[in-house]
Design a protein around this motif. Structure first.
Motif, PDB file in Angstrom:
ATOM      1  N   LYS A  91       0.952  -1.360  -0.011  1.00 30.20           N
ATOM      2  CA  LYS A  91       0.202   0.053   0.063  1.00 30.20           C
ATOM      3  C   LYS A  91       0.869   1.289  -0.196  1.00 30.20           C
ATOM      4  N   THR A  92       0.499   2.378  -0.820  1.00 27.95           N
ATOM      5  CA  THR A  92       1.252   3.458  -1.012  1.00 27.95           C
ATOM      6  C   THR A  92       0.347   4.589  -0.675  1.00 27.95           C
ATOM      7  N   THR A  93       0.668   5.757   0.082  1.00 33.81           N
ATOM      8  CA  THR A  93      -0.081   6.695   0.224  1.00 33.81           C
ATOM      9  C   THR A  93      -0.231   7.540  -1.083  1.00 33.81           C
TER      10      THR A  93
END
Lengths: 124, 178
Positions: free
Chosen positions: B166-168
């Motif tokens: 997951k990446t912001t």
């Protein structure tokens, strides 16, 4: 752009999250707005959220909640496995898997092969 | 394979035998709790309301968990419940579609909490039953009884396959179609 892939009984989907990641399953029944009952040849029938499924173009002809043997036969007749592996999506996944399972020597061989292709395209 | 929060238990208990009553009546209850200890506690809670017996002068004879017989078939569950709202007690009948009764009960508790702000201690399940699809009352469950059910998934949020990926921030806007 109308919708082409529908959630319906017999739709083949790919699990894209969770324990069964990467598995091709068939939607066998719809529980409610968010969940479907899915089945695959090598797993117990279970319910799974639509958020974890990616619908594919493949659809097989089954009645609602078929017996496991009926499902297997229908999958054989529709030739799901071959259709999937010949589709561009399926082919991409196979290549990804192969690339992920290379060991260092294999990666070296790939590097040499790439260099060879580039050189031959320059020299030709 | 899914971890259900609520388990169904069958609790059997009776008052302790006394000189006046050698063989007290045995009572059996089916109830939902998160674990066995809570199930026994809930049993005494209900029994106290029905009979003149408490945990201190009673005994539990058996407690067994009840498992779903056919967790691979979808059923329509009707749940009759009595709940305490801020202004009084009310009865309710709710319908759920699920593969197991435990799943339906869990749905019920979460729905009551969200729709009516009623928490677990304030809900008493009067009765649960599998309802034949012809006898279902709620349109919400009846709409899934079509044998040729077909709908597209309209808003597809693609998620990374594991929480680790997951990446912001994303490089491009996600494609929500299909």
């Amino acid at each position: 752009m109308p919708f082409k892939r529908f959630v319906e009984i017999g739709r083949v989907a790919l699990v894209n999250y969770g324990k069964d990641y990467g598995r091709l399953v068939v939607i066998v029944d719809v529980v409610d707005q968010n969940r479907a009952l899915v089945d695959a040849p090598d797993m117990v029938r279970c319910q799974i959220n639509f958020k974890r499924l990616s619908l594919t173009d493949i659809k097989i002809d089954i009645k609602r909640v078929p017996k496991k043997t009926t499902l297997l036969k229908a999958m054989e007749e529709a030739d799901v496995k071959n259709k999937w592996e010949n589709s561009s999506w399926g082919k991409k996944l196979i290549v990804q898997k192969r690339r992920a399972s290379l060991n260092d020597f294999d990666r070296f061989k790939v590097m040499l092969a790439k260099i060879k292709v580039i050189l031959s395209s320059i020299l030709d | 394979m899914v971890a259900y929060r609520f388990h169904q238990y069958q609790v059997v208990g009776r008052g302790l035998p006394t000189p006046t009553d050698e063989h007290p009546k045995i009572y059996r209850m089916k109830l939902w709790a998160t674990n066995e200890v809570r199930a026994k506690s809930k049993f005494w809670y209900f029994l106290r309301k029905l009979k003149k017996v408490k945990k201190s002068n009673g005994q539990i004879l058996a407690i067994n968990e009840i498992f779903e017989k056919n967790p691979t078939t979808i059923k329509n569950y009707g749940i009759w419940l009595r709940y305490q709202s801020r202004t009084g007690y009310h009865n309710m009948y709710k319908e759920y579609r699920d593969t197991t009764l435990n799943g339906a009960v869990e749905q019920m508790y979460t729905e009551m909490a969200s729709r009516h702000r009623v928490r677990f201690p304030c809900i008493q399940i009067i009765k649960t039953a599998t309802v034949h699809f012809k006898l279902c009352k709620r349109d919400n469950t009846k709409q899934f009884h079509k044998s040729d059910i077909r709908f597209p998934l309209v808003y597809r949020k693609v998620r990374p396959p594991t929480r680790k990926l997951k990446t912001t921030f994303k490089a491009s806007r996600p494609n929500l179609f299909m």
